[in-house]
Design an enzyme around this catalytic site. Structure first.
Site, PDB file in Angstrom:
ATOM      1  N   CYS A 106      65.442  37.070  21.097  1.00 60.01           N
ATOM      2  CA  CYS A 106      65.154  35.765  20.533  1.00 60.01           C
ATOM      3  C   CYS A 106      64.438  35.020  21.666  1.00 60.01           C
ATOM      4  CB  CYS A 106      66.460  35.067  20.173  1.00 60.01           C
ATOM      5  SG  CYS A 106      66.225  33.460  19.454  1.00 60.01           S
ATOM      6  N   HIS A 109      68.475  27.770  28.185  1.00 58.65           N
ATOM      7  CA  HIS A 109      67.505  28.191  27.151  1.00 58.65           C
ATOM      8  C   HIS A 109      67.301  27.134  26.074  1.00 58.65           C
ATOM      9  CE1 HIS A 109      70.783  28.710  24.362  1.00 58.65           C
ATOM     10  NE2 HIS A 109      70.099  29.441  23.514  1.00 58.65           N
ATOM     11  N   GLY A 110      68.048  26.051  26.120  1.00 58.34           N
ATOM     12  CA  GLY A 110      67.902  25.021  25.095  1.00 58.34           C
ATOM     13  C   GLY A 110      68.913  23.927  25.346  1.00 58.34           C
ATOM     14  N   PHE A 135      62.564  27.901  14.449  1.00 48.89           N
ATOM     15  CA  PHE A 135      61.697  26.795  14.015  1.00 48.89           C
ATOM     16  C   PHE A 135      60.281  26.948  14.556  1.00 48.89           C
ATOM     17  CE2 PHE A 135      63.431  25.511  18.120  1.00 48.89           C
ATOM     18  CZ  PHE A 135      62.278  25.126  18.789  1.00 48.89           C
TER      19      PHE A 135
END
Lengths: 149, 479
Positions: B98, B402-403, B204
C-alpha cells in the site's frame, strides 16, 4: 469493546460488532460450535451488506479444512470471504452439515451480487488471527473475529 | 500501560526498556502531547511483542501515527538480521505495498478552481473505485505474470505512463525477486481484474495545492512551488496482495512451530529468513509489491488522461511524478549498527522509508536533499511532503510515519457522523468530495484521524524527516 453502532439495523441478540482502531470485527455466541460458526458467518456478511437484501436463490455446499495452527472459525470465515471476493456471492443461510475440530462441511444459501439490489458497505481484505476466539465459555460457545477492511 | 513506564530518551523519543522475553527495547517516536493517547492504545503493547521476535536489531520502533494493528502495530518498524532474523507477513500487512504517489502539474490553484467540478467528475469516472469495482484492464495470463514480475515498468511498456516515472518510484517501481510460482491460484484470481483500481476504505485520490513551503531548497529539488496543483494517489496491491498475506500466514504458523519460535501473538507468525518458507513468502510478497507498483502506475496514467481531458487548452496540465513511496513492505537494506554495515530485513508496516541525503537508493535528482516522504492527512485538513534525513538512517532504519493514523474506530466514526452531512461540511471548507459510499465517507471523516500536523511535527522534531511543503486538498475522490 463491543458495539452495535456500526450499522444501525437491529442486530440479533447473539451478535455484536467489535471495535478496533483500524478495522472491525464480530462477536457471536450460541449453544454449540455449529451455531457459533453459522452465526459468525451471518455476522460476517452483515458487515458487507444489509442482510435483508440477500435472498437464498441458490444453494451451494462448501468444505473447509483448517491448516494446523489456524482455528476453524478463521478458516471458515476466510473461505466464505473468498467466495464473495472471487465468485461475487452473498450468502444469508449457513447450515453446518458436519463438524470436526479442523474440518467442516456446510450448505450455503445466497445469491450472486447484484449491484442494482445490493449496496456493498465494505471490502474485507482478510479475516485476521488477532483477537480470535472460538470455544466454550461457561455453558455456551463464543466466537470472535477481527477483519481487515 | 501507563506513561510512567516509559523513559524519555530525547524530546520526541520514548523507550520501554527490555523486559520479559523482549530481545530489544521499544522506542516510540511521539510528541509530548501525544503520549497519553498513545499509551492508552494497544500499539505500544504490540511493539513489545515484536521486540520478542528472533534476530530483531536495536529496537522495536513505532512512528508517531502508531495505532493498534494486528500483530505488528500500524506505524511499526522492525529490522531483522539477514542470517539470524525472521520475516513475518504480519509485519508487512494484508495490503502489501500500500503506498502513495504524488504528482504535480504546471497549473496553479486559480487555474483549476473554475473547472474543479469537471475535473472531479473526470477522475471519478476515469478511475474505477469502490467496493467490488473491477478494472478495465484484462491482461492475458502472460501479461499478468509479467506485471507481477516487473511492476510499473510493465505498465509503462503497456502504454500506461512515461519511462520518466520509473526513476521517481521507490525501487524504481520494480522489486527484484518476485516469484510467480509462489503465488496461489486464489491470489491470481482475486487480483485478475483489479490492476488500475483504487479500491475502498482509506484509499483515495486527492487534488491539492501547495500552500506552505518550509524548505525552499528541497521543495525546488522536488519541483514544488506555492499554489501549484498536485495529485496524490493512495492504494495498494488489492485482492492479490491480501490473498498472498492470508496464504502465507498459514504457512508461517506451521513454520513458527517447526523452527521453535515462541509467538506472543498468532498474527506475528514468522519463519527464519534463511528458511524455504521465508524464501517463498518473500518471492510472493515481491510479486504483490510489483502488483501495487503496476496498479498505481496505471491509476496515475488514468489521472493524467482526466487532467488533460479537462484542461485540453493547457500544456501545463501534464502531471509529472514527484515520487512514490511504499508503506507496507519488508526488504533487505544495509544499515550501520555499532559502526558496522549490516544486512537487515526491514519491516515497515504503515511506515515510510525516509532515506537521507547521499543514499544511493534515492533518485539522483533528490539525492542531495534526501528522499521525498509523502504523508497524507485526513481528507479535510492537509497533507505533507517531508525529506528523509541522516538521523533517520541512524535511529529508525531510515523510516518515518506514513499518515495521520486513525484515532477512532469505524463504528465510533459512523456514530459520530450520524445526522451530519460530512460531504457538505467539507464543501463549506472548500473541498469537493466525490465518493461511492456514504458509509466510507463517515468512516473516513476527518475526526477519525489524529492531527496530521502534530504527527509530522513529531517526526520533524525527532529529526527523522524534515518538513518541506504542505498541501491543502481541493478535491477528494473516495471509493
Amino acid at each position: 469493546m463491543a458495539s452495535s453502532e456500526l450499522h444501525p439495523q437491529a442486530l440479533p441478540e447473539w451478535l455484536e460488532y467489535v471495535e478496533h482502531t483500524a478495522d472491525t470485527g464480530i462477536r457471536v455466541w450460541g449453544p454449540d460450535a455449529a451455531a457459533v460458526l453459522s452465526r459468525a458467518a451471518w455476522g460476517l456478511f452483515s458487515l458487507l451488506v444489509d442482510p435483508a437484501t440477500v435472498q437464498a436463490r441458490l444453494e451451494e455446499q462448501i468444505e473447509v479444512r483448517a491448516e494446523p495452527g489456524v482455528p476453524l472459525l478463521a478458516a471458515w470465515l476466510s473461505a466464505l470471504n473468498l467466495r464473495h471476493q472471487v465468485e461475487h456471492r452473498l450468502y444469508c443461510r449457513f447450515e453446518i452439515l458436519s463438524l470436526s475440530p479442523d474440518r467442516l462441511t456446510a450448505r450455503l444459501g445466497g445469491e450472486a451480487y447484484d449491484p442494482s439490489r445490493h449496496d456493498l458497505r465494505t471490502e474485507i481484505k482478510a479475516v485476521t488471527l488477532c483477537g480470535l476466539e472460538f470455544g466454550p465459555v461457561g455453558d455456551r460457545w463464543v466466537g470472535q473475529a477481527i477483519v481487515d477492511v | 500501560m501507563d506513561a510512567s513506564s516509559l523513559q524519555q530518551v530525547s524530546e520526541c523519543v520514548w523507550e520501554i526498556p527490555r523486559q520479559g522475553a523482549m530481545r530489544v527495547p521499544v522506542r516510540l517516536v511521539l510528541g509530548p502531547a501525544m503520549l497519553s493517547r498513545a499509551v492508552a492504545d494497544r500499539a505500544p503493547e504490540q511493539a513489545m511483542h515484536v521486540a520478542e521476535l528472533p534476530g530483531i536489531q536495536v529496537a522495536s520502533l513505532a512512528m508517531p501515527d502508531m495505532h493498534w494493528g494486528y500483530g505488528f502495530p500500524i506505524g511499526g518498524v522492525a529490522a531483522f538480521d539477514a542470517e539470524e532474523g525472521v520475516v513475518s507477513p504480519g509485519g508487512v500487512g494484508y495490503d502489501i505495498n500500500c503506498g502513495v504517489r504524488l504528482l504535480a502539474c504546471g497549473l496553479d490553484r486559480q487555474a483549476v478552481l473554475p473547472r474543479r467540478e469537471a475535473l472531479v467528475e473526470a477522475l471519478f469516472k476515469g478511475i474505477p473505485s469502490g467496493v467490488g469495482a473491477g478494472g478495465r484492464l484484462h491482461p492475458s495470463a502472460s501479461a499478468y505474470r509479467d506485471a507481477v514480475c516487473r511492476g510499473a515498468a510493465w505498465a509503462v511498456e503497456a502504454g500506461y505512463g512515461e519511462a520518466g516515472d520509473l526513476e521517481c518510484i521507490e525501487e524504481s517501481g520494480c522489486m527484484a525477486g518476485a516469484d510467480p510460482e509462489a503465488i496461489s491460484e486464489t491470489a491470481w484470481r482475486r487480483g485478475a481484474d483489479q490492476i488500475g483500481t483504487l479500491g475502498a476504505g482509506n484509499h483515495f485520490i486527492e487534488v491539492g495545492t501547495v500552500d506552505e513551503i518550509y524548505d525552499e531548497t528541497a521543495a525546488r529539488a522536488f519541483g514544488l512551488a506555492l499554489e501549484q496543483v498536485t495529485l496524490m494517489v493512495h492504494c495498494g496491491s488489492r485482492g492479490f496482495g491480501h490473498q498472498v498475506c492470508d496464504d502465507y500466514l498459514g504457512v508461517m504458523q506451521r513454520a513458527s512451530r517447526q523452527y521453535g519460535i515462541a509467538l506472543p501473538d498468532a498474527q506475528l507468525a514468522c519463519a527464519p529468513l534463511t528458511s524455504s518458507e521465508a524464501r517463498r513468502y518473500l518471492g510472493a510478497m515481491n510479486a504483490a509489491i510489483n502488483y501495487a507498483f503496476a496498479n498505481r502506475q496505471v491509476i496515475a496514467h488514468l489521472a493524467r488522461q482526466a487532467f488533460e481531458g479537462v484542461f485540453r487548452d493547457s500544456r501545463a496540465a501534464a502531471l509529472r511524478t514527484v515520487y512514490e513511496v511504499a508503506h507496507n513492505i519488508a526488504k533487505f537494506e544495509t544499515h550501520r549498527i555499532d559502526g558496522r554495515d549490516r544486512r537487515l530485513c526491514v519491516h515497515r508496516k504503515g511506515a515510510t522509508r525516509a532515506f537521507g541525503p547521499g543514499q544511493a537508493e534515492v533518485t539522483a535528482a533528490y539525492r542531495d536533499v534526501g528522499q521525498p516522504v509523502l504523508i497524507p492527512g485526513d481528507m479535510g485538513t492537509c497533507s505533507y511532503v517531508l525529506a528523509g534525513t541522516a538521523k533517520a538512517m541512524a535511529e529508525t532504519f531510515g523510516s518515518a510515519c506514513h499518515g495521520a493514523g486513525r484515532c477512532m474506530s469505524r463504528s465510533q466514526a459512523i456514530k459520530q457522523a450520524r445526522g451530519r452531512d460530512v460531504a457538505r461540511e467539507l464543501e463549506r471548507s472548500g473541498i469537493v468530495l466525490r465518493a461511492r459510499s456514504r458509509e466510507t465517507v463517515a468512516e473516513e471523516m476527518p475526526e477519525a484521524y489524529k492531527d496530521v500536523s502534530e504527527v509530522v511535527d513529531a517526526c520533524d522534531r525527532a529529526g527523522i524527516a524534515r518538513r518541506v511543503a504542505r498541501l491543502r486538498p481541493l478535491a477528494v475522490i473516495k471509493g
